[in-house]
Design an enzyme around this catalytic site. Structure first.
Site, PDB file in Angstrom:
ATOM      1  N   GLU A 314      52.516  58.687  28.443  1.00 44.86           N
ATOM      2  CA  GLU A 314      52.804  59.330  29.724  1.00 44.86           C
ATOM      3  C   GLU A 314      53.732  58.464  30.572  1.00 44.86           C
ATOM      4  O   GLU A 314      54.637  58.983  31.239  1.00 44.86           O
ATOM      5  CB  GLU A 314      51.507  59.624  30.476  1.00 44.86           C
ATOM      6  CG  GLU A 314      51.717  60.453  31.729  1.00 44.86           C
ATOM      7  CD  GLU A 314      50.431  60.938  32.366  1.00 44.86           C
ATOM      8  OE1 GLU A 314      50.508  61.768  33.296  1.00 44.86           O
ATOM      9  OE2 GLU A 314      49.332  60.490  31.953  1.00 44.86           O
ATOM     10  N   HIS A 340      36.810  62.013  32.235  1.00 40.75           N
ATOM     11  CA  HIS A 340      37.669  63.094  31.728  1.00 40.75           C
ATOM     12  C   HIS A 340      36.858  64.376  31.615  1.00 40.75           C
ATOM     13  O   HIS A 340      36.006  64.513  30.738  1.00 40.75           O
ATOM     14  CB  HIS A 340      38.234  62.697  30.372  1.00 40.75           C
ATOM     15  CG  HIS A 340      39.348  63.573  29.897  1.00 40.75           C
ATOM     16  ND1 HIS A 340      39.640  64.794  30.467  1.00 40.75           N
ATOM     17  CD2 HIS A 340      40.257  63.412  28.899  1.00 40.75           C
ATOM     18  CE1 HIS A 340      40.663  65.337  29.853  1.00 40.75           C
ATOM     19  NE2 HIS A 340      41.071  64.522  28.894  1.00 40.75           N
ATOM     20  N   PHE A 399      44.575  67.850  23.248  1.00 40.24           N
ATOM     21  CA  PHE A 399      44.602  67.795  21.789  1.00 40.24           C
ATOM     22  C   PHE A 399      45.315  69.041  21.262  1.00 40.24           C
ATOM     23  O   PHE A 399      45.144  70.142  21.792  1.00 40.24           O
ATOM     24  CB  PHE A 399      43.182  67.763  21.221  1.00 40.24           C
ATOM     25  CG  PHE A 399      42.491  66.426  21.357  1.00 40.24           C
ATOM     26  CD1 PHE A 399      43.142  65.307  21.839  1.00 40.24           C
ATOM     27  CD2 PHE A 399      41.159  66.294  20.981  1.00 40.24           C
ATOM     28  CE1 PHE A 399      42.491  64.087  21.949  1.00 40.24           C
ATOM     29  CE2 PHE A 399      40.494  65.082  21.091  1.00 40.24           C
ATOM     30  CZ  PHE A 399      41.162  63.981  21.572  1.00 40.24           C
TER      31      PHE A 399
END
Length: 413
Positions: A314, A340, A399
């Site tokens: 990122e 998360h 994912f």
């Protein structure tokens, strides 16, 4: 001409608070919601910590009905009811055929699958609950919200792993812009901190094993990061066309939802593209959709998972897109505090971004102690920052290579 879309109500259920006032306060104060897992005995797992929702209640729904809802559905309904109340949307006069519900979920009812599978093995198929299927399917969160509120517009679930909530919001934006709805309740929800869910992520070596210091386990962009921390919760916003919001006299408009961009890495089932090409494309597409130049972006709410690969990728994507200016843009990861939230992450982080723009205040990236030479941008370390923001973006990557970026613009006072 595309209609302008605004945020008029917000609601959350998170490890740092089950209402927006508490959650926002704790994010700004840099308080971690990570702790030892209490839902089950995690002693046999490599990771024994998570971001669990605490003291959750849903008094608006009777006990019998709650028993027929998996927790991810209950979270979504609670967040939705808070958002509706916050927006002061009058359901009695709302055209419910023009009101949609788009709520993403990455996994759905994993808990009920495990529970009913145990019953199947012990007592046979006749003892499996007839509510198994309607409790586990990911679309039941938006379905139950619509049933509870009587909303008859577009209603479906986006499933794209950790980008699910962001994709739900992007889809809602499109529905509103193109005149298919006047109001959309949109967001994400997740609750899969279960023995099987935890074991699966442990086997992938995706999770932090900093079990003795749970509050320090999620440390995005820090050199000592060793994996993400599973978490649960929900975030839902009331989105309206500006015309509808003004027409009904909405008491508050938090911000403009200015644009969304999406892409796919087409690279690997779990790992991000090392150079961040998919993430860069997602951000670039979002800015183009919003009519925003890269030099106009004032803040980035990063995907920032605390995994070695994601944070590096990122960071590279931001550098590629913003050039030298990347070093001057404040970037923070609220996952450092919430963990998360998987399918709910994009929605909760969109809400944090909206509040950052509205309040001129950036939550910190906590646990940033050891600089990583490959992650060398301004991650707003450890302390919130007062900062006037006109345009901000929120990143979500999942994912399968799914990428989504959302653009928030300050709304005139």
């Amino acid at each position: 001409m595309k209609k302008k879309v605004v945020v008029t109500g917000i609601g959350v259920v998170t490890p740092v608070g089950n209402d927006i006032a508490t959650a926002w306060h704790n994010l700004v104060e840099g308080k971690s919601g990570i702790g030892p897992i209490t839902a089950f005995d995690a002693g046999g797992h490599d990771t024994r910590i998570a971001g669990e929702v605490k003291n959750f209640e849903l008094p608006e729904v009777d006990v019998k009905s709650r028993r027929r809802m998996d927790k991810f559905v209950q979270f979504a309904l609670k967040a939705t009811l808070e958002a509706i109340k916050d927006s002061q949307l009058d359901l009695a006069v709302l055209d419910k055929t023009r009101a949609g519900v788009i709520i993403g979920a990455g996994i759905g009812g994993l808990r009920v699958i495990e529970e009913q599978h145990a019953i199947l093995l012990k007592s046979g198929p006749s003892r499996v609950s007839p509510f198994l299927i309607p409790m586990l399917i990911p679309d039941m969160a938006c379905g139950q919200v619509a049933i509870h509120l009587g909303l008859k517009g577009p209603n479906f679930c986006t499933v794209s792993a950790c980008a699910s909530g962001a994709h739900a919001l992007a889809t809602a934006l499109s529905l509103l812009r193109n005149g298919l709805c006047e109001v959309v309740l949109a967001g994400g929800t997740e609750s899969c901190i279960t023995p099987l869910g935890l074991a699966g992520f442990c086997s992938m070596k995706a999770l932090s094993t900093r079990n003795d210091e749970p509050e320090k386990a999620s440390r995005p962009f820090d050199r000592e990061r060793d994996g993400f921390v599973m978490a649960e919760g929900a975030g839902v916003v009331v989105l309206e066309t500006e015309e509808h919001a003004r027409g009904r006299g909405a008491p508050s408009i938090y911000a403009e939802f200015a644009g969304a961009g999406m892409s796919c890495d087409a690279y690997h089932i779990t790992a991000p593209d090392a150079e961040g090409e998919g993430a860069e494309l997602s951000m670039s597409n979002a800015l183009q959709d919003a009519g925003v130049r890269p030099d106009e972006v004032d803040y980035i709410n990063a995907h920032g998972t605390s995994t070695p690969l994601n944070d590096r990728s990122e960071t590279r994507a931001v550098k590629h897109l913003f050039g030298d200016r990347a070093y001057r843009i404040p970037i923070s990861s609220t996952k450092s505090m919430t963990g998360h939230l998987l399918g709910a992450a994009g929605a909760v982080e969109f809400i944090a971004t909206v509040l950052s723009v509205k309040e001129g205040l950036i939550p910190p990236t906590i646990n940033y102690e050891f600089p990583d030479p490959e992650c060398d941008l301004d991650y707003v370390p450890n302390k919130a920052r007062t900062y006037q923001i006109k345009v901000a973006i929120s990143n979500s990557f999942g994912f399968g290579g799914h990428n989504a970026t959302l653009v928030v613009r300050r709304y005139p006072d």
